[in-house]
Scaffold this active site. Structure first.
Site, PDB file in Angstrom:
ATOM      1  N   ASP A   1     -46.550 -62.729  15.868  1.00  0.00           N
ATOM      2  CA  ASP A   1     -46.855 -61.628  14.957  1.00  0.00           C
ATOM      3  C   ASP A   1     -47.566 -62.126  13.702  1.00  0.00           C
ATOM      4  O   ASP A   1     -48.546 -61.525  13.236  1.00  0.00           O
ATOM      5  CB  ASP A   1     -45.574 -60.890  14.555  1.00  0.00           C
TER       6      ASP A   1
ATOM      7  N   ASN B   1     -48.839 -57.305  20.614  1.00  0.00           N
ATOM      8  CA  ASN B   1     -47.689 -56.420  20.686  1.00  0.00           C
ATOM      9  C   ASN B   1     -47.003 -56.281  19.328  1.00  0.00           C
ATOM     10  O   ASN B   1     -45.809 -55.985  19.250  1.00  0.00           O
ATOM     11  CB  ASN B   1     -46.683 -56.943  21.724  1.00  0.00           C
TER      12      ASN B   1
ATOM     13  N   SER C   1     -40.453 -46.259   9.804  1.00  0.00           N
ATOM     14  CA  SER C   1     -40.652 -46.441   8.368  1.00  0.00           C
ATOM     15  C   SER C   1     -41.921 -47.225   8.092  1.00  0.00           C
ATOM     16  O   SER C   1     -42.440 -47.212   6.969  1.00  0.00           O
ATOM     17  CB  SER C   1     -39.451 -47.165   7.749  1.00  0.00           C
ATOM     18  N   GLN C   2     -42.450 -47.931   9.104  1.00  0.00           N
ATOM     19  CA  GLN C   2     -43.665 -48.716   8.902  1.00  0.00           C
ATOM     20  C   GLN C   2     -44.882 -47.840   8.603  1.00  0.00           C
ATOM     21  O   GLN C   2     -45.832 -48.311   7.979  1.00  0.00           O
ATOM     22  CB  GLN C   2     -43.932 -49.599  10.117  1.00  0.00           C
TER      23      GLN C   2
ATOM     24  N   ASP D   1     -32.957 -52.461  14.351  1.00  0.00           N
ATOM     25  CA  ASP D   1     -33.412 -53.645  15.078  1.00  0.00           C
ATOM     26  C   ASP D   1     -32.246 -54.514  15.548  1.00  0.00           C
ATOM     27  O   ASP D   1     -32.454 -55.457  16.322  1.00  0.00           O
ATOM     28  CB  ASP D   1     -34.352 -54.493  14.216  1.00  0.00           C
TER      29      ASP D   1
ATOM     30  N   HIS E   1     -38.905 -59.257  22.595  1.00  0.00           N
ATOM     31  CA  HIS E   1     -38.231 -60.419  22.011  1.00  0.00           C
ATOM     32  C   HIS E   1     -36.764 -60.152  21.694  1.00  0.00           C
ATOM     33  O   HIS E   1     -35.903 -61.014  21.884  1.00  0.00           O
ATOM     34  CB  HIS E   1     -38.976 -60.874  20.756  1.00  0.00           C
ATOM     35  N   ARG E   2     -36.458 -58.954  21.222  1.00  0.00           N
ATOM     36  CA  ARG E   2     -35.071 -58.664  20.831  1.00  0.00           C
ATOM     37  C   ARG E   2     -34.172 -58.463  22.049  1.00  0.00           C
ATOM     38  O   ARG E   2     -32.970 -58.735  21.992  1.00  0.00           O
ATOM     39  CB  ARG E   2     -35.021 -57.471  19.890  1.00  0.00           C
TER      40      ARG E   2
ATOM     41  N   LYS F   1     -42.805 -63.960  19.905  1.00  0.00           N
ATOM     42  CA  LYS F   1     -43.308 -62.863  19.070  1.00  0.00           C
ATOM     43  C   LYS F   1     -42.844 -63.016  17.629  1.00  0.00           C
ATOM     44  O   LYS F   1     -43.609 -62.814  16.688  1.00  0.00           O
ATOM     45  CB  LYS F   1     -42.860 -61.517  19.627  1.00  0.00           C
TER      46      LYS F   1
END
Length: 401
Positions: free
Chosen positions: A21, A65, A142-143, A283, A354-355, A380
């Protein structure tokens, strides 16, 4: 990184994460006109700012991504006069961006999502922002709000963002405010209105980036699952990161916490389930769900319907994988309920998320035979995750992360 790229003068950023990222954002900002001299081994970046909107008038930007990069750059490139296209992976082209597109149109930008359901690729044609009041929904991400906030100091007139509907992940708005203020912007926050001056623009800074509370959650969870003690250095009671609320969830589940101004220590294990609204720190939903497999009594996670639009469907896909372990999991419209049962090993899919990989791996601390497919997807945001997890779990009496 975005504030430094727009700023007048040079900035030195400390604590820059080497990840997919971060590199995608840096590469895009260089194409747009900023300069980056990054020492990834020392986690530092020297950034030469553009002193205003990006000078490049036409770019095709690939953001992989990285949802953060897509949302923040969609707003930022529209400050410049020119035409831009932002695209990503197939999954990125399934993630809604319509609320941000609608907000940019209110600012005089010609913006168009190319898919019928308002997902990227995104085409931007602009001569800059007109400013004024903008209605923006923050119910999906929120982004969208953070991206508009970060770009707003370079509008032709002041910008007022009126938040419509239920706000999710509110602590991230405060974090955005804090970073902008450090770089010299003037922002006023209220419950439903965010006002940003166009007279106070970013100035180059020497800026220290806090460790990532979301990444830290996996190590807190490891101690909660397996027992023992973990200390997270650099994240204490003074942090504004909303995902530190995850630690409070573990405390409610029976763990003990010890806070200082700079550090956090957790003493495991977790012992019982809880009922929790995770809308502000979503998250960490997958991580809490895995912890919930190993306690007494059910855990219910609520108000996270928006995570279906993340790198994976983080409700439906998570339920599928936990059931492979023979977990008793009920899928709810806006969350899930986990009831502990006897579990067994399985090969688990990550959906290139990734999470999913990082959280599901924690199940292997207690269940033999857990296999994570496509573990490389952690690059990521955390390329060293499995190395760090191995080092933490190899210590018999706790360690520091």
């Amino acid at each position: 990184m975005l504030c430094a790229a727009l700023a007048n003068g040079s900035s030195t950023l400390h604590g820059v994460l080497d990840s997919d990222d971060t590199r995608l954002m840096a590469d895009a900002l260089v194409k747009l006109g900023a300069t980056f001299d990054v020492d990834w081994s020392k986690c530092t970046a020297r950034v030469g700012g553009c002193g205003g909107p990006f000078p490049s008038g036409s770019e095709n930007l690939f953001v992989g991504n990285s949802g953060t990069t897509m949302r923040f750059l969609t707003a930022a490139v529209s400050l410049s006069a020119g035409r831009f296209r932002l695209s990503g992976t197939p999954r990125m082209h399934q993630r809604p961006i319509g609320d941000l597109i609608n907000a940019l149109r209110q600012l005089g930008v010609h913006a168009q999502a190319q898919s019928a359901d308002d997902c990227p690729p995104v085409d931007i044609e602009s001569s800059g922002w007109t400013g004024g009041q903008v209605d923006i929904s923050a119910e999906t991400s929120s982004q969208f709000v953070s991206g508009l906030m970060l770009a707003a100091p370079y509008s032709k007139a002041p910008v007022a963002l009126r938040l419509v509907g239920k706000m999710i992940s509110q602590p991230y708005i405060r974090m955005t405010y804090d970073v902008m203020s450090n770089f010299g912007a003037q922002v006023n926050l209220s419950d439903s209105l965010i006002s940003i001056s166009n007279q106070h623009r970013y100035r180059g800074q020497d800026f220290h980036i806090e460790p990532d509370a979301t990444a830290a959650s996996y190590f807190l969870a490891a101690a909660a699952i397996a027992g023992g003690t973990v200390t997270i250095i650099g994240l204490g009671r003074n942090s504004t990161q909303g995902d530190l609320a995850f630690a409070n969830c573990l405390e409610r589940m029976g763990c003990k916490l010890q806070w200082s101004d700079e550090d956090l220590t957790l003493f495991g294990p977790a012992t019982h389930g809880i009922d929790v609204d995770m809308g502000d720190f979503s998250d960490t939903v997958q991580t809490l769900a895995v912890v919930s497999l190993f306690v007494q009594g059910p855990t219910t996670i609520r108000n996270v319907a928006h995570i279906r639009h993340k790198e994976s469907d983080r409700i439906g896909d998570l339920v599928s994988e936990l059931r492979k372990l023979d977990g008793s999991v009920e899928e709810l419209p806006g969350g899930l309920r986990i009831t502990p049962t006897k579990l067994h090993g399985a090969e688990l899919d990550t959906y290139d998320d990734h999470r999913m990989a990082m959280s599901l791996a924690l199940a292997g601390l207690k269940i033999p035979g857990v296999v994570i497919r496509n573990p490389e997807c952690v690059t990521k945001t955390y390329p060293q995750y499995f190395v760090d997890l191995a080092s933490v779990t190899s210590e018999p009496r706790g360690t520091k992360a």
